[in-house]
Design an enzyme around this catalytic site. Structure first.
Site, short mmCIF file in Angstrom:
data_model
loop_
_atom_site.label_atom_id
_atom_site.label_comp_id
_atom_site.label_asym_id
_atom_site.label_seq_id
_atom_site.Cartn_x
_atom_site.Cartn_y
_atom_site.Cartn_z
NE ARG A 1 -2.74 3.16 -11.40
CZ ARG A 1 -2.69 4.36 -10.99
NH1 ARG A 1 -1.92 5.33 -11.59
NH2 ARG A 1 -2.97 4.60 -9.78
CE1 TYR B 1 -8.90 2.11 -9.97
CE2 TYR B 1 -6.88 2.19 -11.16
CZ TYR B 1 -7.79 1.41 -10.31
OH TYR B 1 -7.82 -0.02 -10.40
N GLY C 1 0.70 -1.28 -0.08
CA GLY C 1 0.03 0.04 0.00
C GLY C 1 0.70 1.22 0.10
CE1 TYR D 1 -2.02 -3.27 -8.69
CE2 TYR D 1 -0.86 -1.26 -8.10
CZ TYR D 1 -1.47 -2.57 -7.65
OH TYR D 1 -1.07 -3.19 -6.59
CB CYS E 1 -14.41 3.42 -30.59
SG CYS E 1 -13.54 3.21 -32.16
CD GLU F 1 0.10 -9.18 1.38
OE1 GLU F 1 -0.86 -8.53 1.04
OE2 GLU F 1 0.00 -10.53 1.68
N PRO F 2 4.36 -5.21 -0.83
CG PRO F 2 6.60 -4.53 -0.97
CD PRO F 2 5.73 -5.74 -0.42
N GLY F 3 3.64 -3.75 -3.88
CA GLY F 3 3.47 -3.70 -5.22
C GLY F 3 4.00 -2.45 -6.02
NE ARG F 4 0.02 2.39 -5.94
CZ ARG F 4 -1.32 2.52 -6.85
NH1 ARG F 4 -1.08 3.02 -8.10
NH2 ARG F 4 -2.29 1.92 -6.45
N1 LLP Z 1 -1.76 -7.02 -0.95
C1 LLP Z 1 -3.04 -6.93 -1.15
C2 LLP Z 1 -3.93 -8.14 -0.49
C3 LLP Z 1 -3.52 -6.36 -2.11
O1 LLP Z 1 -4.99 -6.21 -2.23
C4 LLP Z 1 -2.76 -5.31 -3.01
C5 LLP Z 1 -3.02 -4.53 -3.93
C6 LLP Z 1 -1.60 -5.34 -2.67
C7 LLP Z 1 -0.90 -6.06 -1.49
C8 LLP Z 1 -0.48 -4.30 -3.14
O2 LLP Z 1 -0.77 -3.04 -2.81
P1 LLP Z 1 0.37 -1.68 -3.45
O3 LLP Z 1 1.48 -1.93 -2.49
O4 LLP Z 1 0.44 -1.95 -4.93
O5 LLP Z 1 -0.34 -0.77 -3.23
N2 LLP Z 1 -5.18 -0.97 -9.68
C9 LLP Z 1 -5.03 -0.14 -8.77
C10 LLP Z 1 -4.45 -0.41 -7.54
C11 LLP Z 1 -5.20 -1.71 -6.90
C12 LLP Z 1 -4.39 -2.37 -5.53
C13 LLP Z 1 -5.24 -3.65 -5.39
N3 LLP Z 1 -4.56 -4.42 -4.09
C14 LLP Z 1 -4.15 1.18 -9.33
O6 LLP Z 1 -3.97 1.08 -10.50
O7 LLP Z 1 -4.14 1.98 -8.58
#
Ligand code: LLP
Length: 418
Positions: A312, A316, A239, A371, A342, A273-276
């Site tokens: 995105r 959003y 997050g 994403y 379109c 659990e970092p993603g972004r």
């Molecule tokens: N763990 C869980 C359980 C999650 O649901 C998510 C993201 C993450 C970790 C990773 O979160 P992050 O570190 O990336 O914030 N498509 C959207 C974001 C959706 C996030 C969904 N869950 C966007 O483009 O902003």
């Protein structure tokens, strides 16, 4: 911090001119910087140094095999939310014992696959899911390690579509019911309770929601201990936000600085659990200007990347900085940067002040590593774009552009309409 910088007016991905990559592989193309990816991973790893931890990269942000492999090489685990992501994680070399599996709708097949693979734990989101995992584990004569995803009812103060930790959301188990659910989990023969999980939302730019949520979880952990339920893995979710425009999100070391003191004396492995924050600013999308169009009320810059390639902005209303790959002195215009799809919702930027671009010119859409490709589709029968990874002076294609033939793969025309 990332490694997409201008040198003498020309945008580079590390040591490689972006123009060169675009010319070689065509546009639109995603470009990832390996050094940025590693730097971001290390920022987490070093911040949590001194405490047992596993950094489980959230594959949903970017599931390209080369990206996953690079993290795997540096010791990452994976946070997966589908059988497909589990497959990708294992194939890219993430050890099963570093894989956590979340999501409200795991199917029986997916649960079986995860049990067979011997993942670290399921992050379970409901009582009925718990029953299903227990049933399948019994069937396979194994024990399933689980954490319960607890919904701490904390407002993460982010976009409503990417906030997940409030009572009204479909995710997790309400914190007030947690003890009861844990007792139930413990009573199930083929379930081993090993952890606790929370994730309250994405693109968080403040520390306080993390801290508030964690404090609630720690109180719960103590309550669980009194009932003889021991938590070995504390999964704090992902997050952390990134800078798209002018946000000042906390850095991993700020997060660790607030979290680690709260965990002093507690014998738990921290899972995150970092993603972004790992991949977002490590990737850009390069697109070419096809046409300039002056509407009655607006200027349009029509580019070859659409909402199917980067969803995105449409979904959003997200901001992505857009800049010419080769900078020159010029006036600016206010324009919508739009794709070829379109739909009126197909835009990369709205009413944006940008340099007066020329037809045929390359533009870089920044902060597109998270994403971006992973949410792309073939809508309007547009083949998915190529992905390239750069490392210093080297670069390589990490996913080929799809062909028209790829678009038809798996389709067939039934006898009765031939
Ligand atoms: N763990 C869980 C359980 C999650 O649901 C998510 C993201 C993450 C970790 C990773 O979160 P992050 O570190 O990336 O914030 N498509 C959207 C974001 C959706 C996030 C969904 N869950 C966007 O483009 O902003």
């Amino acid at each position: 911090m990332h490694f997409f910088k201008y040198k003498k007016g020309e945008l580079y991905a590390e040591e490689v001119p972006v123009r060169e990559i675009a010319a070689k592989y065509g546009t639109p193309v995603y470009i990832y910087s390996a050094s940025t990816l590693v730097r971001h991973f290390k920022a987490y790893d070093e911040a949590f140094d001194g405490k047992h931890h596993i950094i489980c990269f959230a594959l949903k942000a970017n599931s390209n095999s080369a990206v996953i492999r690079l993290f795997a090489k540096h010791g990452a685990g994976a946070d997966v939310v589908s059988g497909g992501e589990l497959f990708r994680a294992l194939k890219a070399g993430i050890p099963a014992k570093k894989i956590v599996y979340a999501g409200v709708g795991k199917t029986a097949d997916e649960i079986r696959f995860a049990l067979k693979s011997k993942i670290l734990m399921f992050n379970v989101e409901s009582e009925n899911e718990l029953r299903e995992i227990d049933r399948i584990a019994a069937d396979m004569k194994v024990k399933a390690s689980i954490a319960l995803r607890i919904n701490p009812d904390i407002d993460p103060q982010t976009h409503p579509y990417i906030s997940t930790g409030l009572k009204k959301h479909k995710f997790g188990i309400p914190i007030d019911d947690a003890l009861e659910h844990y007792k139930f989990a413990k009573s199930l023969k083929n379930i081993a309770v090993v952890g606790i999980h929370k994730h309250i939302g994405s693109q968080l730019t403040k520390i306080s929601p993390f801290v508030d949520a964690l404090k609630r979880i720690l109180i719960l952990i103590d309550e669980l201990a009194k009932s003889g339920i021991r938590i070995d893995f504390l999964d704090i979710g992902g997050g952390l936000g990134i800078t798209y425009l002018d946000e000042h999100p906390p850095q991993p070391r700020d997060l660790a600085g607030h979290i680690l003191p709260l965990l002093e004396g507690r014998d738990v492995t921290v899972v995150m659990e970092p993603g972004r924050s790992l991949v977002g600013n490590a990737g850009i999308l390069v697109t070419k200007t096809l046409y300039l169009k002056e509407g009655e009320e607006k200027n349009f810059v029509i580019v070859d990347a659409g909402m199917n390639d980067l969803m995105r902005p449409s979904l959003y209303n997200a901001y992505h900085h857009i800049q010419p790959v080769v900078k020159t002195r010029r006036d600016t215009i206010i324009a919508d940067v739009v794709g070829p799809i379109c739909e009126s919702g197909d835009f990369l930027a709205k009413d944006r002040e940008i340099p007066k671009v020329n037809q045929g010119e390359y533009l870089a859409v920044m902060s597109a590593g998270a994403y971006g490709f992973s949410m792309s589709s073939t809508y309007n029968s547009r083949p998915r774009v190529a992905e390239v990874m750069v490392n210093g002076t080297k670069f390589a294609l990490v996913r080929k552009r799809e062909t028209y033939a790829d678009l038809l793969r798996g389709e067939s025309i039934p006898e009765f309409i031939r």
